[in-house]
Scaffold this motif. Structure first.
Motif, PDB file in Angstrom:
ATOM      1  N   ALA A  87     -33.727 -31.697  33.310  1.00  0.00           N
ATOM      2  CA  ALA A  87     -34.038 -33.070  33.705  1.00  0.00           C
ATOM      3  C   ALA A  87     -35.543 -33.290  33.785  1.00  0.00           C
ATOM      4  CB  ALA A  87     -33.391 -33.390  35.049  1.00  0.00           C
ATOM      5  N   ALA A  88     -36.260 -32.282  34.280  1.00  0.00           N
ATOM      6  CA  ALA A  88     -37.717 -32.384  34.386  1.00  0.00           C
ATOM      7  C   ALA A  88     -38.353 -32.458  33.003  1.00  0.00           C
ATOM      8  CB  ALA A  88     -38.264 -31.195  35.170  1.00  0.00           C
ATOM      9  N   VAL A  89     -37.988 -31.519  32.135  1.00  0.00           N
ATOM     10  CA  VAL A  89     -38.554 -31.504  30.786  1.00  0.00           C
ATOM     11  C   VAL A  89     -38.155 -32.764  30.021  1.00  0.00           C
ATOM     12  CG1 VAL A  89     -38.528 -30.307  28.552  1.00  0.00           C
ATOM     13  CG2 VAL A  89     -38.681 -28.994  30.676  1.00  0.00           C
ATOM     14  N   GLY A  90     -36.894 -33.141  30.156  1.00  0.00           N
ATOM     15  CA  GLY A  90     -36.393 -34.293  29.422  1.00  0.00           C
ATOM     16  C   GLY A  90     -37.044 -35.603  29.812  1.00  0.00           C
ATOM     17  N   SER A  91     -37.675 -35.631  30.985  1.00  0.00           N
ATOM     18  CA  SER A  91     -38.339 -36.843  31.475  1.00  0.00           C
ATOM     19  C   SER A  91     -39.813 -36.904  31.111  1.00  0.00           C
ATOM     20  CB  SER A  91     -38.207 -36.919  33.008  1.00  0.00           C
ATOM     21  OG  SER A  91     -36.857 -36.883  33.409  1.00  0.00           O
ATOM     22  N   GLU A  92     -40.318 -35.872  30.456  1.00  0.00           N
ATOM     23  CA  GLU A  92     -41.755 -35.797  30.180  1.00  0.00           C
ATOM     24  C   GLU A  92     -42.183 -36.580  28.943  1.00  0.00           C
ATOM     25  OE1 GLU A  92     -42.509 -31.670  29.891  1.00  0.00           O
ATOM     26  OE2 GLU A  92     -42.357 -31.308  32.048  1.00  0.00           O
TER      27      GLU A  92
END
Length: 380
Positions: A87-92
């Motif tokens: 979720a963190a990477v996908g939001s970058e």
């Protein structure tokens, strides 16, 4: 993008995520065995609004500041660290796409703000200028969540030695090499991305050497290295909170072999748990203070190198303290933590994987800060 996700009020993301936590927790073993977050669960995260947090309001997103957005990642990490990491990477995406021309940025979010990103920063491939664009070749490691991404960022060294070039391509245009056989964060599908002589039109490329020409989100005025890493530290914080939850449940029910009373009544366990809870509070406070500092400093322009390395060291410290909380909880659990049925053993593996990331590695974070403090230029 889903119409449902695009119509949700901005304030609902955290509530939507909390409603998903029981399912995420129940599927933790499935995620670990698959070494990936299942597509259906990724789509539920998309619908919940997880990937729109930092998309600007001009493009339908929530335009959150990290101090608010980090809480979403912490909550996800309490349920499953791999889901939180993806979720963190996908939001970058917005922080990468800001380096593309404005028309390209608009095209990426033309169908809505809920775009899932994956990609890399290290220029481990090569880029060759061709008519109307660049041809990319190479292999890029640690492309977390690439199995469910919409777009993937690749980065190559220019063949003429003039620098590097990033390219953003639809995920369907790259090969995913399944190499992710690891001990921690097993469900992140952080596989290798491979392309060979892939042509990317110039308008879908950019350079990290200059700040974005147009700031859609206020943090676009920050170089990538100066806004990167806080969500990874949030994953560590969330894992630590989950470990504290785990040991609380264990201690209230376990009677150790050498005792006649429950572990929760043991003075040493009480002392250690109190210390761990206090350390976790300290780590979370530090993380969110870094986020608030990021927001407050935007008005003063891009940070200098010293401010950037200090920021990185603080994030590293927050993550490393979180890791000691997990280790402490595992220690208190005794032999209970050894069993695969006990989530503490997975929390321990996951948090150590988080702190291995170069943005959070204590080995390389503190030295530059000490050098800056002790240099003669900083005297007085």
């Amino acid at each position: 993008m889903t119409e449902n996700a695009a119509s949700q009020p901005q304030s609902s993301v955290l509530g939507n995520v909390r409603a998903l936590l029981p399912e995420i927790s129940a599927r933790a073993e499935e995620i670990e065995q698959a070494r990936a977050v299942p597509r259906d669960l990724t789509e539920k995260l998309r619908t919940a609004g997880v990937f729109r947090r930092y998309v600007p309001r001009s493009h339908g997103g929530d335009e959150m500041w990290p101090d608010e957005g980090l809480t979403v990642i912490e909550e996800l990490a309490r349920a499953d660290a791999s889901v939180a990491w993806v979720a963190a990477v996908g939001s970058e995406g917005p922080s990468f796409y800001a380096y593309l021309p404005q028309d390209t940025y608009d095209k990426i979010f033309a169908d809505g703000p809920d775009v899932i990103h994956s990609g890399v920063i290290n220029p481990t491939g090569k880029a060759v200028r061709d008519k109307g664009g660049f041809r990319f070749s190479g292999r890029w490691s640690f492309a977390s969540g690439s199995n469910n991404a919409d777009y993937i960022c690749i980065h190559g060294v220019l063949d003429d030695g003039s620098g590097t070039r990033l390219g953003v391509v639809p995920a369907s245009q790259v090969q995913i090499d399944d190499v992710w056989h690891v001990s921690g964060l097993k469900g992140t599908s952080s596989n290798d991305v491979v392309v060979s002589d892939l042509f990317v039109p110039e308008e879908w490329t950019g350079t990290f050497a200059e700040l974005p020409k147009v700031a859609r989100h206020p943090l676009d005025q920050r170089q990538l290295g100066a806004r990167f890493g806080s969500e990874f530290a949030a994953v560590a914080i969330g894992i630590a909170q989950a470990a504290l939850d785990d040991i609380t449940g264990i201690a209230r029910n376990k009677i150790p072999a050498t005792s006649r009373s429950k572990l929760a009544q043991d003075p040493v366990a009480q002392y250690m748990t109190g210390q761990l809870a206090t350390d976790l509070y300290m780590a979370r406070t530090l993380l969110h203070q870094v986020a608030r500092d990021d927001q407050a400093s935007v008005a003063f322009g891009p940070p200098d190198d010293t401010a950037t390395i200090i920021r990185r060291a603080r994030l590293s410290r927050a993550a490393s303290v979180a890791a000691t909380v997990v280790e402490g909880a595992y220690s208190i659990s005794g032999t209970t933590g050894l069993f695969e049925s006990c989530p503490l053993q997975r929390r321990l593996r996951d948090v150590r994987a988080v702190t291995q990331h170069y943005m959070l590695s204590a080995r390389s974070a503190y030295g530059p800060v000490g050098t800056a403090i002790l240099s003669e230029d900083s005297a007085g």
